[in-house]
Design an enzyme around this catalytic site. Sequence first.
Site, mmCIF file in Angstrom:
data_model
loop_
_atom_site.group_PDB
_atom_site.id
_atom_site.type_symbol
_atom_site.label_atom_id
_atom_site.label_comp_id
_atom_site.label_asym_id
_atom_site.label_seq_id
_atom_site.Cartn_x
_atom_site.Cartn_y
_atom_site.Cartn_z
ATOM 1 N N THR A 106 70.280 -48.045 3.827
ATOM 2 C CA THR A 106 70.513 -49.142 2.919
ATOM 3 C C THR A 106 69.316 -50.222 3.323
ATOM 4 O O THR A 106 68.949 -50.472 2.152
ATOM 5 C CB THR A 106 72.010 -49.830 3.056
ATOM 6 O OG1 THR A 106 72.885 -48.931 2.776
ATOM 7 C CG2 THR A 106 72.005 -51.024 2.093
ATOM 8 N N SER A 145 72.023 -45.314 -5.735
ATOM 9 C CA SER A 145 72.804 -45.825 -4.735
ATOM 10 C C SER A 145 71.773 -45.526 -3.553
ATOM 11 O O SER A 145 70.943 -44.501 -3.605
ATOM 12 C CB SER A 145 74.051 -45.114 -4.511
ATOM 13 O OG SER A 145 74.585 -45.276 -3.234
ATOM 14 N N THR A 146 71.939 -46.125 -2.416
ATOM 15 C CA THR A 146 70.992 -45.850 -1.259
ATOM 16 C C THR A 146 71.317 -44.190 -0.929
ATOM 17 O O THR A 146 70.555 -43.516 -0.563
ATOM 18 C CB THR A 146 71.435 -46.579 -0.010
ATOM 19 O OG1 THR A 146 71.126 -47.842 -0.178
ATOM 20 C CG2 THR A 146 70.905 -45.909 1.044
ATOM 21 N N ASN A 147 72.541 -43.764 -1.160
ATOM 22 C CA ASN A 147 73.241 -42.516 -0.853
ATOM 23 C C ASN A 147 72.457 -41.271 -1.923
ATOM 24 O O ASN A 147 72.803 -40.250 -1.090
ATOM 25 C CB ASN A 147 74.755 -42.423 -0.576
ATOM 26 C CG ASN A 147 75.210 -43.583 -0.154
ATOM 27 O OD1 ASN A 147 74.392 -44.179 0.806
ATOM 28 N ND2 ASN A 147 76.644 -43.747 -0.305
ATOM 29 N N THR A 192 50.687 -7.869 30.211
ATOM 30 C CA THR A 192 51.937 -8.148 29.845
ATOM 31 C C THR A 192 52.576 -8.259 31.122
ATOM 32 O O THR A 192 52.133 -7.855 32.318
ATOM 33 C CB THR A 192 52.760 -6.535 29.425
ATOM 34 O OG1 THR A 192 52.413 -5.699 30.543
ATOM 35 C CG2 THR A 192 52.076 -6.086 28.104
ATOM 36 N N SER A 323 38.711 -35.723 36.628
ATOM 37 C CA SER A 323 39.079 -36.173 37.984
ATOM 38 C C SER A 323 38.333 -37.294 38.151
ATOM 39 O O SER A 323 37.165 -37.510 38.335
ATOM 40 C CB SER A 323 39.203 -34.982 39.139
ATOM 41 O OG SER A 323 39.612 -35.511 40.151
ATOM 42 N N SER A 324 39.077 -38.192 38.786
ATOM 43 C CA SER A 324 38.498 -39.257 39.611
ATOM 44 C C SER A 324 38.237 -39.151 40.949
ATOM 45 O O SER A 324 37.278 -39.897 41.547
ATOM 46 C CB SER A 324 39.630 -40.608 39.496
ATOM 47 O OG SER A 324 40.613 -40.381 40.290
ATOM 48 N N LYS A 329 34.790 -31.335 37.775
ATOM 49 C CA LYS A 329 36.003 -30.919 37.478
ATOM 50 C C LYS A 329 36.354 -31.173 35.787
ATOM 51 O O LYS A 329 36.036 -32.579 35.465
ATOM 52 C CB LYS A 329 37.549 -31.344 38.273
ATOM 53 C CG LYS A 329 38.771 -30.457 37.696
ATOM 54 C CD LYS A 329 39.907 -30.988 38.880
ATOM 55 C CE LYS A 329 41.005 -30.228 38.656
ATOM 56 N NZ LYS A 329 41.799 -30.235 37.415
#
Length: 469
Positions: A106, A145-147, A192, A323-324, A329
């Site tokens: 609504t 209507s909102t509906n 697989t 990476s820090s 990396k």
Amino acid sequence: MSSQKLETRSEHDLLGNLDVPVNAYWGVHTARALENFEISGVPIGHYRSLVRALAFIKEASALANHELGELATEQFLPIQKACQEVRDGKFDSEFVVDAIQGGAGTSTNMNANEVIANRALEIAGFKKGEYEHIHPLNHVNMSQSTNDVYPTAVKVALIIEIMALLDELKLLRESFAAKGAEFASVIKMGRTQLQDAVPMTLGQEFVAYGVTIAEDESRLREAIRLLSEINLGGTAIGTQLNTPEGYAEAVCRHLSVITEHNFVVADNLIEATQDTGVFVTSSSVLKRVAIKLSKIANDLRLLSSGPRAGFGEINLPPRQAGSSIMPGKVNPVIPEVVNQIAFTVIGNDTTVSMASEAGQLQLNAFEPIIARSLMMSIVYLRRGCKTLREFCVNGITANEEFLRRTVENSIGLVTALSPRIGYESATAVAKRAQETGQSVRAVVLELGLLTEAEFDEILGDVDRLTGRG
């Protein structure tokens, strides 16, 4: 320090008077919703397609009411113009209510009614709030209507978003197909259960990714067809209360024209008003797309793992330092973000399922969270497809020589040799290669089962080896 007082205008609803900012296009009903629903911090204006959908519906309704003699020209023309401006994106910032809200949508419908009414008032030469001339409910919301407005708007918005998602899926599919052609002669071992199986080409692997995406495109088109059935004209519970004769058909016809998409009126408007099955179906298709994209992302991470202590079969384009602490990396950040999108979509599907199940009698009150979940899923998937295509798939390269060596060294190669040397001899080769660590080539030559030229001939016949012959 002095603060300047905000200039306001007074509006009235069933709860009484309330001041709203004088320059706001929204009014008292939207203001109540702003107070009540500080939930996600994401306003409905964030979803451009939903705003467009609301404007489409309000324009179609104005056209139908005017055609049927219910809406006078002096109200119709300004409303139509205002709707066109809203759908063009000029007032997105005025759609301020939270995407998560009580009231079955609504507040969203009221927000649209007020913005369109106040812009229409300006167009007609009046001031915002002078609703005696053009009223949000009496005129903009006439025969509605909102509906029936809200679920129809959600369907229109979802169709808009799904079509955009289809565009991105198509481009991603084409990228995988292009890589399939590029890698058509690159032989490798298929797997697989993560174990060596039989030879294939890297091209076949990438072509298969494109095919699986094509299948999802087909399912999404089916969802669009289901979303094209609407309950607009049913008003509160589907009984068409307060609508003129012929309104449902007229408004659907006008909506189809202005959206350039064929909508149909549901056969039973009461059922269509209470049912949210199409949203469950759409969410399930989105979950399917997400799961399959995530599986592809998993494969890309596996195939590129290493680069020296993993599979190392393909190289993903480097996007950022990984990476820090570990110099050099580089992580598969693009497939990783696709995985996280998938997790979100799967969670959203659970939300849609729970919200749909919670509907009662003639209406589902939880359509706002259904709408938000679906919109989020589609937008994330669309952006994820674009990101995966541009920043990952298009730049993938193959480690061709390494892949060929893995085929020669794989125990799985004996399956391809079996027709030439026999099952028993192939079993003996596999066992000896496994026990000694020798390559299949070395064992075959050592046992005198094939000459080097014959072995190379088999290995070089990629078409036969990979089932393409």
